[in-house]
Design an enzyme around this catalytic site. Structure first.
Site, PDB file in Angstrom:
ATOM      1  N   TYR A 150     -59.197  39.175  13.475  1.00  0.00           N
ATOM      2  CA  TYR A 150     -59.217  39.879  12.184  1.00  0.00           C
ATOM      3  C   TYR A 150     -57.971  39.538  11.354  1.00  0.00           C
ATOM      4  O   TYR A 150     -58.067  39.216  10.162  1.00  0.00           O
ATOM      5  CB  TYR A 150     -59.339  41.393  12.427  1.00  0.00           C
ATOM      6  CG  TYR A 150     -59.070  42.202  11.180  1.00  0.00           C
ATOM      7  CD1 TYR A 150     -59.999  42.233  10.138  1.00  0.00           C
ATOM      8  CD2 TYR A 150     -57.876  42.905  11.028  1.00  0.00           C
ATOM      9  CE1 TYR A 150     -59.733  42.944   8.976  1.00  0.00           C
ATOM     10  CE2 TYR A 150     -57.612  43.624   9.874  1.00  0.00           C
ATOM     11  CZ  TYR A 150     -58.537  43.638   8.849  1.00  0.00           C
ATOM     12  OH  TYR A 150     -58.273  44.334   7.704  1.00  0.00           O
TER      13      TYR A 150
ATOM     14  N   VAL B 225     -55.599  42.422  -0.558  1.00  0.00           N
ATOM     15  CA  VAL B 225     -54.208  42.758  -0.900  1.00  0.00           C
ATOM     16  C   VAL B 225     -53.335  41.524  -1.136  1.00  0.00           C
ATOM     17  O   VAL B 225     -52.178  41.649  -1.539  1.00  0.00           O
ATOM     18  CB  VAL B 225     -53.538  43.688   0.141  1.00  0.00           C
ATOM     19  CG1 VAL B 225     -54.162  45.073   0.122  1.00  0.00           C
ATOM     20  CG2 VAL B 225     -53.552  43.087   1.530  1.00  0.00           C
TER      21      VAL B 225
ATOM     22  N   SER C   1     -58.650  40.954   2.457  1.00  0.00           N
ATOM     23  CA  SER C   1     -59.930  41.654   2.641  1.00  0.00           C
ATOM     24  C   SER C   1     -61.131  40.945   2.027  1.00  0.00           C
ATOM     25  O   SER C   1     -62.263  41.333   2.314  1.00  0.00           O
ATOM     26  CB  SER C   1     -59.848  43.061   2.058  1.00  0.00           C
ATOM     27  OG  SER C   1     -59.136  43.874   2.936  1.00  0.00           O
TER      28      SER C   1
ATOM     29  N   TYR D 190     -63.189  49.319  -2.289  1.00  0.00           N
ATOM     30  CA  TYR D 190     -62.761  50.506  -1.512  1.00  0.00           C
ATOM     31  C   TYR D 190     -63.071  51.793  -2.269  1.00  0.00           C
ATOM     32  O   TYR D 190     -64.152  51.958  -2.794  1.00  0.00           O
ATOM     33  CB  TYR D 190     -61.255  50.456  -1.167  1.00  0.00           C
ATOM     34  CG  TYR D 190     -60.732  49.102  -0.833  1.00  0.00           C
ATOM     35  CD1 TYR D 190     -61.159  48.453   0.325  1.00  0.00           C
ATOM     36  CD2 TYR D 190     -59.816  48.454  -1.648  1.00  0.00           C
ATOM     37  CE1 TYR D 190     -60.689  47.207   0.645  1.00  0.00           C
ATOM     38  CE2 TYR D 190     -59.333  47.201  -1.330  1.00  0.00           C
ATOM     39  CZ  TYR D 190     -59.777  46.590  -0.193  1.00  0.00           C
ATOM     40  OH  TYR D 190     -59.303  45.362   0.107  1.00  0.00           O
TER      41      TYR D 190
ATOM     42  N   LYS E  54     -63.641  39.846   4.449  1.00  0.00           N
ATOM     43  CA  LYS E  54     -64.527  40.795   5.142  1.00  0.00           C
ATOM     44  C   LYS E  54     -65.988  40.614   4.750  1.00  0.00           C
ATOM     45  O   LYS E  54     -66.893  40.731   5.583  1.00  0.00           O
ATOM     46  CB  LYS E  54     -64.098  42.241   4.832  1.00  0.00           C
ATOM     47  CG  LYS E  54     -62.721  42.609   5.390  1.00  0.00           C
ATOM     48  CD  LYS E  54     -62.251  43.942   4.801  1.00  0.00           C
ATOM     49  CE  LYS E  54     -60.916  44.376   5.379  1.00  0.00           C
ATOM     50  NZ  LYS E  54     -60.383  45.581   4.705  1.00  0.00           N
TER      51      LYS E  54
HETATM   52  N1  GLN Z   1     -55.206  42.465   6.416  1.00  0.00           N
HETATM   53  C1  GLN Z   1     -55.125  43.611   5.581  1.00  0.00           C
HETATM   54  C2  GLN Z   1     -55.058  44.874   6.414  1.00  0.00           C
HETATM   55  O1  GLN Z   1     -55.623  44.916   7.450  1.00  0.00           O
HETATM   56  C3  GLN Z   1     -56.311  43.612   4.694  1.00  0.00           C
HETATM   57  C4  GLN Z   1     -56.302  44.739   3.712  1.00  0.00           C
HETATM   58  C5  GLN Z   1     -56.781  44.428   2.345  1.00  0.00           C
HETATM   59  O2  GLN Z   1     -56.825  43.293   1.861  1.00  0.00           O
HETATM   60  N2  GLN Z   1     -57.129  45.487   1.652  1.00  0.00           N
HETATM   61  O3  GLN Z   1     -54.438  45.831   6.064  1.00  0.00           O
END
Ligand code: GLN
Length: 330
Positions: free
Chosen positions: A193, A263, A68, A245, A71
Site C-alpha cells: 500500500y 495528498v 491516494s 473523501y 486507490k
Molecule cells: N499514503 C497516504 C496515506 O496513507 C495516502 C493518503 C492520501 O493521499 N489521501 O495517508
C-alpha cells in the site's frame, strides 16, 4: 499528437493556469515528512481527450507521488483478480463523511467503508494477487504502465517515510485483521500500500490515467487495454461517490465529475467518453484535496458544461474547441 497549442482550448488553459497560480491558500502536508520537499509554486494542468489530443500547461513534467489516486486503479485490479462479489465482501462502497485516514469500519459488517479511504484501500491492496510481495508490486506497476504507457518508479524516500510514520494505517490494518477483513500478512500488505502510494507520476500521467478510464479502459494513445471494460464503471462510480473523501458530496454538487485526489497534490478527473483531467499543485485544503486543482476542475466543469447533470448551455463549446473526435460518434 496534433499541435494542440494552436487550439483555443489551450489558450483557455493558459488563462486558467494564470488565474490560479497566485492562489496560495492551503498547506503542503507534513504528516508524511518526506512530502514537505514539494514546492508551493508547482502547478500543472493536463487534459487528454479520448481521441488522444494532449493539452498541457505549467509543470506537467514535475514528478510527485500518486498517493491516494492509486486507490481507484488498484481497486480496479482487485476487481479483475476476484470479481465484484468477493471484493465487496471485504470492502463496501459507501461514502464515509469522515477523514481519509479515520479508523472506522461499518459496524454491522465490519467492512471498511470504501476503497478510496485508507482502511478500504489497504483491504483492497491485500486482495492483489501474486505469490510474493515482489510479484504483487510488479503487477501493480504493470497495471499503471498499461494506463499511462510508461514505466513508473517508486519514490523510495517517500515510501520509507510513510512506512516509518504510518502507524495509524498499521492500527487500522490490525483492526481489520481482528475482523478477518484482511489476511495476516499485514506488514507485506502495508508495504504494498505504501509503495503504490509512492509511485512517481506527473500531471500528464494523471491525465492519461483519467483519459484511459474515460475511454472505456483503453489508453487513447497506445490503444492498450488497461482494465477489463466491465469494471470501468465500478471504478468511476466509486470515484464519484467517495473519491474526494469527506468532500465528495460537495464536489459532486459543485463539479459533478468523478474524481480522485491524493495528498501528493494530484487530482484525476474523468469525463466519460470525452476526456481525462490531471491537475497537480501540492497546496492542500484541510480535507487533503489540492486547492488549485479543485478550482481548475470547478472552472472546467462550469465553463464547458461538464457536470454530469448539466442541462444548460455552457459558456464555451468544447466540441468546437477540441474537434469532433469521439464526441460526435457517441
Ligand atoms: N499514503 C497516504 C496515506 O496513507 C495516502 C493518503 C492520501 O493521499 N489521501 O495517508
Amino acid at each position: 499528437m496534433t499541435n494542440t497549442e494552436n487550439s483555443p482550448f489551450y489558450d483557455y488553459l493558459v488563462k486558467l493556469h494564470q488565474k490560479y497560480s497566485s492562489l496560495n491558500n492551503g498547506k503542503i502536508p507534513n504528516y508524511i515528512p518526506e512530502l514537505t520537499e514539494a514546492k508551493a509554486e508547482w502547478f500543472g494542468i493536463s487534459v487528454i481527450t479520448t481521441d488522444g489530443q494532449i493539452f498541457e500547461v505549467g509543470n506537467c513534467d514535475q514528478l510527485f507521488t500518486i498517493q491516494s489516486i492509486s486507490k481507484a486503479f488498484v481497486f480496479g485490479l482487485a476487481l479483475e483478480d476476484h470479481g465484484r462479489e468477493y471484493v465487496n465482501s471485504k470492502v463496501s462502497v459507501e461514502p464515509t463523511g469522515e477523514a481519509f485516514n479515520s479508523i472506522t469500519l461499518d459496524e454491522k459488517t465490519n467492512r471498511p467503508y470504501n476503497p478510496m479511504v485508507n482502511a478500504g484501500a489497504i483491504a483492497t491492496a491485500d486482495l492483489i494477487k501474486g505469490d510474493t510481495a515482489t510479484e504483487r508490486l510488479k503487477r501493480i506497476l504493470a497495471m499503471f504502465k498499461r494506463y499511462t504507457g510508461k514505466e513508473h518508479e517508486i519514490d523510495v524516500p517517500v515510501f520509507l517515510s510513510e512506512k516509518a510514520t504510518g502507524n495509524k494505517n498499521r492500527a487500522m490494518s490490525y483492526l481489520m485483521l481482528n475482523f478477518n477483513m484482511v489476511s495476516d500478512r499485514i506488514e507485506e500488505t502495508l508495504d504494498l500500500y505504501f509503495q503504490q502510494c509512492s509511485i512517481r507520476v506527473n500531471a500528464r500521467d494523471i491525465a492519461m490515467l483519467s483519459a484511459t478510464l474515460a475511454n472505456g479502459g483503453v489508453n487513447p494513445i497506445t490503444q492498450e487495454r488497461a482494465i477489463d471494460e466491465h469494471y470501468v464503471q465500478d471504478v468511476i462510480s466509486v470515484m464519484l461517490t467517495c473519491g474526494m473523501y469527506d468532500a465528495s458530496g460537495e464536489w459532486t454538487y459543485r463539479v459533478g465529475i468523478p474524481a480522485k485526489s491524493g495528498v501528493g497534490g494530484g487530482i484525476s478527473a474523468v469525463v466519460p467518453k470525452i476526456l481525462g483531467i490531471g491537475t497537480f499543485s501540492p497546496l492542500l485544503d484541510a480535507k487533503g484535496n489540492s486547492i488549485r486543482g479543485i478550482k481548475v476542475c470547478e472552472d472546467l466543469s462550469r465553463d464547458f458544461g461538464l457536470h454530469l447533470f448539466n442541462m444548460g448551455k455552457p459558456k464555451h463549446n468544447l466540441q468546437e474547441w477540441i474537434g469532433e473526435g469521439k464526441i460526435e460518434n457517441d
